[in-house]
Each structure stands twice: as C-alpha cells, then as structure tokens.
Design an enzyme around this catalytic site. Structure first.
Site, PDB file in Angstrom:
ATOM      1  N   ASP A  13      -2.238 144.766  32.651  1.00  0.00           N
ATOM      2  CA  ASP A  13      -1.575 143.549  32.221  1.00  0.00           C
ATOM      3  C   ASP A  13      -0.988 143.615  31.086  1.00  0.00           C
ATOM      4  O   ASP A  13      -1.472 143.528  29.840  1.00  0.00           O
ATOM      5  CB  ASP A  13      -1.632 142.436  32.685  1.00  0.00           C
ATOM      6  CG  ASP A  13      -1.865 142.074  34.657  1.00  0.00           C
ATOM      7  OD1 ASP A  13      -1.360 143.402  34.900  1.00  0.00           O
ATOM      8  OD2 ASP A  13      -2.707 141.850  34.525  1.00  0.00           O
ATOM      9  N   GLN A  14       0.291 142.869  30.232  1.00  0.00           N
ATOM     10  CA  GLN A  14       0.750 142.636  29.290  1.00  0.00           C
ATOM     11  C   GLN A  14      -0.078 141.823  28.740  1.00  0.00           C
ATOM     12  O   GLN A  14      -0.317 141.652  27.360  1.00  0.00           O
ATOM     13  CB  GLN A  14       2.370 141.834  29.086  1.00  0.00           C
ATOM     14  CG  GLN A  14       2.808 141.654  27.567  1.00  0.00           C
ATOM     15  CD  GLN A  14       3.621 141.454  27.903  1.00  0.00           C
ATOM     16  OE1 GLN A  14       4.969 141.581  28.875  1.00  0.00           O
ATOM     17  NE2 GLN A  14       4.791 140.723  26.579  1.00  0.00           N
TER      18      GLN A  14
END
Length: 225
Positions: free
Chosen positions: A62-63
């Site tokens: 995930d970012q």
C-alpha cells in the site's frame, strides 16, 4: 526521486531481478499524471544504465507502507517469482505498531475478507459471503510501551489491506491508520502508518538459491522501534 537516491534504495540487483526498499508514501504503480511511483523510478534508473526497459511487478505494498519489494527483470524470471508468490513460497514478515496491548503475546488470526466496491477499503466478511477470501496471519509482540505494542507479523495470504483490517478487527488497530483505526478515522490530515514489510525471502528464479533480505523501518515512521 533522483537516480542517486534510487540507487540507495536498491538492496540487490542482477540480470534476473531487482530488490528495493520502497519508501512510505510512494505508490508501487500510479495512474495519476505527474505522480512518481516505484515502477517508473526504477525504469528511469535502468534506462540511465542502458539496460532493457522491462520490469515486472511481482507484489505490491500500500502507498503508506514502506518495505521490501522484488521485481522481475525479464519474463521468465517474473513468471517464476510470481509462481512462488502464488504458491506461498515467498515469505513476508512485517513490523507494525498497534494501539492496545494484545492479551496473547503471540497468535494466529484467520478471517474471511472482502474488498468493498467503493472507498478503497476492505472488511471482515462471512465465509459464505460472495467474493470473500480467507485471510491468515500470525503475530508476535516484540515490545510494549504505554498503550502501544510493536509486533512482528508473518503474512500467509495477501488480501487487500489485510494486516490493517485483521488487526483492527482483533481490537488492535495500527498506529496512524486513518482508514481502520476508530480513534483517528475522522481525521482528514495525513498520518504516517506504522507498518513496514521488513523481511522477505524467496528462491532465486534462475539458480534456486534461497535469498533473504531485511531492513529497519524509518525511525520517524514508528513511535516504537
């Protein structure tokens, strides 16, 4: 990200693969114009070295999550690495800071999860619910400080937001998680998520040699290290 900085992020590289340390806040891939992602940063790095512009994304983070990523540098290597991941032969360990002290200092969480159609979120589901998938992880408490705990997580499945959803469901949401931590879900300001993919092991796609990598999370991202 400048090339020199990108080189500092590379943990290992040969003709078959590239292993790097993704910083928190940087997406693995992005469709947004003008947004720098790991894939394009690495392709630029390879281009400046005069190497073929082929880079296959094997798995994602995930970012907001920092950690170790492996990319395939040709189709054959990419297929073999992807096969390992699908078969569960790629071992992934995370460090996370959770809010609340788990009563059991180690344990195994098995749930069914489903990705919601809107909002880029997932949730715990019933086993018979259409589209639900099994999610499994094991955790171990490494350190406690106040109402926070540093835990090591061994991820066995790779569901969307799995660690964040399962730990929150168990009553121990991640520090800084504005999506699943009830205490800060209403906040609009960005908070750093205390989650790092800190250990990764797999077999080299050409030689078969077992490869192991480990990093330390960035100090500013974790209230406990």
């Amino acid at each position: 990200m400048q090339t020199a900085v990108m080189e500092d992020r590379i943990l290992y590289e040969d003709r078959e693969l590239l292993v790097c340390h993704k910083p928190a806040g940087m997406p693995v891939q992005s469709r947004r114009i003008g947004t720098l992602d790991m894939e394009n940063a690495l392709l630029t790095y390879l281009s400046r070295k005069g190497e073929p512009l082929y880079l296959a994304v094997i798995h994602r983070l995930d970012q907001p999550v920092e950690g170790i990523l492996v990319f395939g540098k040709n189709k054959k290597a990419a297929a073999r690495l992807s096969s390992q991941m699908q078969a569960g032969h790629m071992e992934k360990y995370y460090l996370a800071v959770v809010c609340g002290i788990p009563e059991r200092k180690s344990g195994r969480l098995e749930d069914w999860m489903i990705k919601e159609k809107t909002g880029n979120k997932s949730r715990i589901a019933e086993e018979k619910e259409k589209g639900s998938k099994k999610a499994i992880l094991e955790y171990k408490v490494l350190k406690e400080e106040g109402n926070l705990a540093l835990v090591e997580i061994h991820l066995f499945t790779g569901r969307h937001h799995q660690i964040r959803v399962q730990m929150a469901h168990a009553g121990y949401p991640l520090w800084g998680d504005t999506k699943y931590n009830p205490e800060i879900m209403q906040e609009k300001e960005w908070r750093q998520l205390a989650l790092c993919a800190y250990k990764l092991s797999f077999s080299h796609p050409e030689t078969g040699k077992r490869m192991k990598f480990e990093i330390k999370p960035s100090g500013g991202n974790f209230p406990i290290v």
